[in-house]
Enzyme design. Structure first.
Site, mmCIF file in Angstrom:
data_model
loop_
_atom_site.group_PDB
_atom_site.id
_atom_site.type_symbol
_atom_site.label_atom_id
_atom_site.label_comp_id
_atom_site.label_asym_id
_atom_site.label_seq_id
_atom_site.Cartn_x
_atom_site.Cartn_y
_atom_site.Cartn_z
ATOM 1 N N GLY A 14 -0.442 19.860 6.068
ATOM 2 C CA GLY A 14 0.274 18.649 6.557
ATOM 3 C C GLY A 14 1.700 18.080 5.898
ATOM 4 O O GLY A 14 2.483 18.899 5.217
ATOM 5 N N ASN A 234 0.999 3.318 -5.337
ATOM 6 C CA ASN A 234 1.258 2.737 -4.000
ATOM 7 C C ASN A 234 1.065 1.365 -3.753
ATOM 8 O O ASN A 234 1.672 0.590 -2.990
ATOM 9 C CB ASN A 234 0.395 3.818 -3.107
ATOM 10 C CG ASN A 234 0.983 4.908 -2.678
ATOM 11 O OD1 ASN A 234 2.253 5.148 -3.052
ATOM 12 N ND2 ASN A 234 0.395 5.811 -1.807
ATOM 13 N N CYS A 286 -0.291 5.914 4.263
ATOM 14 C CA CYS A 286 -0.890 5.844 2.752
ATOM 15 C C CYS A 286 -0.862 4.456 2.306
ATOM 16 O O CYS A 286 -1.932 4.083 1.626
ATOM 17 C CB CYS A 286 -0.190 6.726 1.939
ATOM 18 S SG CYS A 286 -0.373 8.457 2.442
#
Ligand code: NAD
Ligand code: UGA
Length: 475
Positions: A14, A234, A286
């Site tokens: 991916g 993140n 994400c």
């Protein structure tokens, strides 16, 4: 002495597995890399032929600047894309697990926890097909202590006498700059058990990266710190965007300019200038998923205050998207029924064709609910993907209705013709240099521009005749 890694298998071709392992192949001609996936169409696209005229690889399943050149250079030399996952695992010394870890849609932890069944399936496959010891590397973003589950599964299912070291090596690349980020990373993080074997495995992976990454940039930690650092990074990045978007709302209400506020704050070395760009809201596969994962982890650890704190980053992002959409409706005299709204950009950021969690999807849905006609232009997102994102296959059959309200265009000019408003949803560079006079001439009047990325000069547009709203700029 750590024996060098000679053969790598990557499970998952991916957005992460493809670019990451292609760049490894580029920098490590002495290592053979097999990228394997269950998705045969995706593998076929990675193996697709170059364009007969230009010789460029235009049909790769992931668009990233520079990626096609890397693949062209290495494919067939030391880089191979395959659906024969078993063989690729069996022959490898080191296996990256780079499969998707989406938010669970049902069952325990629904809407928050990461769905780890792809990781588990990969781990079980490694156990069942391996006839030699291997290093297994978590490349996917996973909750803290996933490596422990992988170890238990491997130890319970592998042939006797085999040894598996499990490393955590989260990926920090951003889409749109993946090749650049991989070639010159801020850091590479490797987590391992603090045992002799664990540290040896970490050294072997470090030696792979050391082909092109300075050794001092490779930071080794314990396994759990490494796993958590990925979620933490993140969450911190997304938190900055929600923070500046919260300021944008204050700016719009007071007449301050969020770009000036961000610049003024960013000059402070402790704050820094990056990642303070106010927007229509963050997207991408994400940020939301990983924060939800962190929220779930915090709740499972009985830390509700911590969970609430991080949840607010997502609440603010949802607010940013709806606030912007509402601004469009209220400015267009409180109704967009039967009005044409041109949406420029559908990808979640520039330089990618990826639309996962793109703010543009939320905006288009909102405009549709207000009965507008939505005209979409994006330079990289395939038409079929846009239809997929705007309809709900398997939930309700609304394709007909969507197609009555939405059109997809091959140029900005065509999307904007007869529109009452232009909405800039993605910051593609080409939107900075549009022929705004021509666009204005073809639109209904008064003609509005809503710049959700603050990329066009509002003064120039006002001179042309537009009424302009820029995110984070007061009246
Ligand atoms: P993706 O959906 O693009 O790719 C995952 C691939 O894994 C798919 O092609 C799927 O078919 C394949 N796969 C799933 N199960 C498999 C199996 N059992 N055997 C073989 N192949 C299998 O996802 P992605 O964007 O590459 O993300 C992968 C992981 O990396 C996620 O955990 C994500 O959080 C993390 N990550 C993503 C990014 C990003 O920019 N997209 C950046 C850093 C980390
Ligand atoms: C992000 C992180 O930046 C990567 O380090 C991480 O590896 C990756 O998530 C991941 O784990 O998947 P990505 O989502 O690809 O990368 O792209 P970003 O550049 O982070 O942008 C995310 C979203 O935030 C985009 O919609 C972007 O437009 C938006 N954004 C970004 C802003 O609105 N303002 C900013 O200042 C920066």
């Amino acid at each position: 002495q750590a024996p060098p890694v000679r053969r790598i298998c990557c499970i998952g071709a991916g957005y992460v597995g493809g670019p990451t392992c292609s760049v490894i192949a580029l920098n490590c001609p002495d290592i053979t890399v097999h990228i394997a996936d269950i998705n045969a169409a995706r593998i076929a696209a990675w193996n697709s032929d170059p364009d007969p005229v230009t010789g460029e690889l235009v049909n790769l399943p992931v668009y990233e600047p520079g990626l096609a050149e890397v693949v062209k250079k290495c494919r067939g030399r030391n880089l191979f894309f395959t659906t024969d996952i078993e063989k690729a695992i069996e022959e490898a010394d080191l296996v990256f697990v780079s499969v998707n870890t989406p938010t669970k849609k049902s069952g325990m932890g629904k809407g928050f926890a990461a769905d780890l069944h792809y990781v588990e399936a990969s781990t079980r496959l490694i156990a069942s097909v391996s006839s030699s010891s291997k290093i297994i590397v978590e490349k996917s973003t996973v909750p803290c202590r996933t490596a422990a589950s992988m170890r238990t599964i491997l130890e319970a299912n592998a042939r006797p006498g085999l040894h598996f070291d499990i490393l955590s090596n989260p990926e920090f690349l951003a889409e749109g700059t993946a090749v650049q980020d991989l070639q010159n990373p801020d850091r590479v993080l490797i987590g391992s058990l603090k045992t002799k074997e664990g540290e040896l495995a970490a050294r072997r992976l470090k030696d792979v990266y050391a082909h092109w990454v300075p050794r001092e940039k490779v930071y080794t930690t314990g396994l759990w710190s490494s796993e958590l650092s990925k979620l933490a990074a993140n969450a911190l990045l997304a938190q900055r965007i929600s923070s500046i978007n919260a300021m944008a709302a204050i700016c719009e209400a007071t007449g301050a300019d969020v770009q000036e506020v961000a610049h003024a704050c960013g000059l402070d070395k402790r704050i820094g200038p990056n990642f303070l760009k106010a927007s229509v809201g963050f997207g991408g596969s994400c940020f939301q998923k990983d924060i939800l994962n962190l929220v779930y982890l915090s709740e499972s650890l009985n830390l509700p205050q911590v969970a609430d704190y991080w949840k607010q980053v997502i609440t603010m992002n949802e607010y940013s998207k709806s606030r912007f959409a509402q601004k469009v409706v209220s400015t267009l005299f409180n109704t967009i029924t039967a009005k044409k709204v041109a949406v420029l950009g559908f990808a979640f950021k520039k330089n990618t064709g990826d639309t996962r969690e793109s703010a543009a999807i939320s905006l288009c849905r909102y405009f549709r609910q207000e009965n507008a006609f939505v005209a979409i232009y994006d330079p990289k997102v395939p038409e079929a993907q846009i239809w997929l994102d705007l309809t709900e296959p398997g939930v309700v059959d609304d394709t007909k209705q969507v197609k009555e309200q939405v059109t997809i265009h091959k140029s900005v000019q065509s999307a904007c013709k007869d529109a009452e408003a232009v909405v800039i949803a993605t910051e593609w560079d080409e939107f900075k240099t549009l022929d705004w006079e021509a666009i204005y001439a073809s639109m209904k009047k008064p003609a509005f521009v809503f710049d959700g990325r603050a990329i066009v000069d509002p003064k120039k547009l006002r001179q042309v005749g537009f009424k302009v709203h820029t995110v984070g700029q007061g009246p």
